[in-house]
Design an enzyme around this catalytic site. Structure first.
Site, PDB file in Angstrom:
ATOM      1  N   ARG A 160       3.395 -12.284  -2.015  1.00  0.00           N
ATOM      2  CA  ARG A 160       4.189 -12.078  -3.231  1.00  0.00           C
ATOM      3  C   ARG A 160       5.654 -12.446  -2.946  1.00  0.00           C
ATOM      4  O   ARG A 160       6.301 -13.122  -3.741  1.00  0.00           O
ATOM      5  CB  ARG A 160       4.088 -10.604  -3.659  1.00  0.00           C
ATOM      6  CG  ARG A 160       4.965 -10.217  -4.825  1.00  0.00           C
ATOM      7  CD  ARG A 160       4.548  -8.872  -5.408  1.00  0.00           C
ATOM      8  NE  ARG A 160       5.246  -7.746  -4.812  1.00  0.00           N
ATOM      9  CZ  ARG A 160       4.967  -6.457  -5.051  1.00  0.00           C
ATOM     10  NH1 ARG A 160       3.978  -6.147  -5.849  1.00  0.00           N
ATOM     11  NH2 ARG A 160       5.645  -5.497  -4.482  1.00  0.00           N
ATOM     12  N   ARG A 207       6.413   2.203   3.403  1.00  0.00           N
ATOM     13  CA  ARG A 207       5.845   2.491   2.074  1.00  0.00           C
ATOM     14  C   ARG A 207       4.360   2.842   2.179  1.00  0.00           C
ATOM     15  O   ARG A 207       3.882   3.746   1.498  1.00  0.00           O
ATOM     16  CB  ARG A 207       6.041   1.279   1.145  1.00  0.00           C
ATOM     17  CG  ARG A 207       7.490   1.107   0.715  1.00  0.00           C
ATOM     18  CD  ARG A 207       7.791  -0.312   0.233  1.00  0.00           C
ATOM     19  NE  ARG A 207       7.113  -0.652  -0.994  1.00  0.00           N
ATOM     20  CZ  ARG A 207       6.919  -1.917  -1.395  1.00  0.00           C
ATOM     21  NH1 ARG A 207       7.342  -2.929  -0.663  1.00  0.00           N
ATOM     22  NH2 ARG A 207       6.317  -2.154  -2.529  1.00  0.00           N
ATOM     23  N   ARG A 228       3.935  10.716  -7.231  1.00  0.00           N
ATOM     24  CA  ARG A 228       3.717  10.160  -5.895  1.00  0.00           C
ATOM     25  C   ARG A 228       3.630  11.244  -4.838  1.00  0.00           C
ATOM     26  O   ARG A 228       3.409  10.950  -3.671  1.00  0.00           O
ATOM     27  CB  ARG A 228       4.877   9.233  -5.550  1.00  0.00           C
ATOM     28  CG  ARG A 228       4.481   7.750  -5.478  1.00  0.00           C
ATOM     29  CD  ARG A 228       5.747   6.991  -5.232  1.00  0.00           C
ATOM     30  NE  ARG A 228       5.639   5.669  -4.743  1.00  0.00           N
ATOM     31  CZ  ARG A 228       5.821   4.577  -5.507  1.00  0.00           C
ATOM     32  NH1 ARG A 228       5.972   4.665  -6.792  1.00  0.00           N
ATOM     33  NH2 ARG A 228       5.830   3.399  -4.936  1.00  0.00           N
ATOM     34  N   LYS A 232      -0.757  -2.120  -9.396  1.00  0.00           N
ATOM     35  CA  LYS A 232      -0.445  -1.166 -10.471  1.00  0.00           C
ATOM     36  C   LYS A 232       0.462  -1.798 -11.529  1.00  0.00           C
ATOM     37  O   LYS A 232       0.222  -1.666 -12.720  1.00  0.00           O
ATOM     38  CB  LYS A 232       0.253   0.087  -9.922  1.00  0.00           C
ATOM     39  CG  LYS A 232      -0.573   0.919  -8.975  1.00  0.00           C
ATOM     40  CD  LYS A 232       0.120   2.225  -8.627  1.00  0.00           C
ATOM     41  CE  LYS A 232       1.443   2.070  -7.912  1.00  0.00           C
ATOM     42  NZ  LYS A 232       1.371   1.391  -6.591  1.00  0.00           N
ATOM     43  N   ARG A 250      12.104  -8.559  -3.813  1.00  0.00           N
ATOM     44  CA  ARG A 250      12.424  -7.128  -3.703  1.00  0.00           C
ATOM     45  C   ARG A 250      12.888  -6.813  -2.283  1.00  0.00           C
ATOM     46  O   ARG A 250      12.274  -7.276  -1.322  1.00  0.00           O
ATOM     47  CB  ARG A 250      11.170  -6.301  -4.009  1.00  0.00           C
ATOM     48  CG  ARG A 250      10.915  -6.133  -5.478  1.00  0.00           C
ATOM     49  CD  ARG A 250       9.623  -5.414  -5.736  1.00  0.00           C
ATOM     50  NE  ARG A 250       9.494  -4.128  -5.045  1.00  0.00           N
ATOM     51  CZ  ARG A 250       8.676  -3.163  -5.447  1.00  0.00           C
ATOM     52  NH1 ARG A 250       7.924  -3.331  -6.515  1.00  0.00           N
ATOM     53  NH2 ARG A 250       8.585  -2.040  -4.777  1.00  0.00           N
TER      54      ARG A 250
END
Ligand code: AMP
Length: 194
Positions: free
Chosen positions: A127, A150, A88, A13, A139
């Site tokens: 990532r 998540r 969300r 996204k 992160r």
């Protein structure tokens, strides 16, 4: 043009939102970015946010909605925006619909980036590795434990949004696991550039 991007963590996204905002000169409204900025503040709310986000849990609807309302009403978002990470939950979507109605504006596109969980787990771990190798900060929620939370939050609280927007006939879905450039071309075709 007002666009909402939906999809699980790691589906791309953020990457796609950046490409659309660059092409259309729209503001990128990422609730994750807004909340990460708010979490830096050394206040009670800032600390609570830090913990919630590090755990991979969703922040309260009330707080997120307040942040989105304030941001959407800023002058640069008057003619459009790309929303990434919001809504969300169904409750966020309903409140957001009320806001759109009150402000006499409407969404042009809700685009879902579909992706399967196992691939996402690998993607996010890659990532994190690439970010570390590039000497940048990873992160805090890009670790297997937080990622599991998540992904669960997505399937329990966010996936119902797909039907919410489908019945409103505004939803379009794209395979988010294609190469990023292919995803971008599909998005551009959908929104009228391509
Ligand atoms: P993201 O950058 O979109 O992956 O968001 C990172 C984190 O910010 C999420 O795991 C949540 O803790 C929080 N967050 C972002 N957007 C929302 C939202 N719309 N509702 C609740 N929490 C959110």
């Amino acid at each position: 043009m007002r666009i909402v991007l939906l999809g699980p963590p790691g589906a791309g996204k953020g990457t796609q939102a950046k490409r659309v905002v660059d092409a259309y000169k729209l503001p990128h409204l990422s609730t994750g970015d807004m909340l990460r900025a708010a979490a830096l503040e050394e206040t009670c709310i800032g600390k609570k946010l830090q913990q919630t986000m590090a755990d991979g849990k969703l922040v309260s609807d009330q707080l997120v909605i307040a942040a989105v309302i304030e941001r959407i009403r800023q002058p640069d978002a008057k003619n459009g925006f790309v929303l990434d990470g919001f809504p969300r939950t169904i409750s966020q979507a309903v409140t957001f619909d009320d806001l759109l109605y009150t402000d006499r504006i409407h969404l042009d596109h809700v685009i879902e980036l579909r992706a399967n969980e196992d691939v996402l787990l690998n993607r996010i771990m890659n990532r994190a590795r690439e970010t570390t190798e590039a000497g940048q900060a990873v992160r805090v929620d890009d670790n297997p434990e937080a990622l599991k939370v998540r992904l669960d939050a997505y399937s329990e609280q966010s996936a119902p949004l797909i039907d919410y927007y489908r019945v409103r006939t505004i939803l379009r879905s794209i395979d988010g696991l294609q190469p990023a450039d292919d995803v971008t071309s599909e998005i551009f075709k959908m929104i009228g550039r391509g």
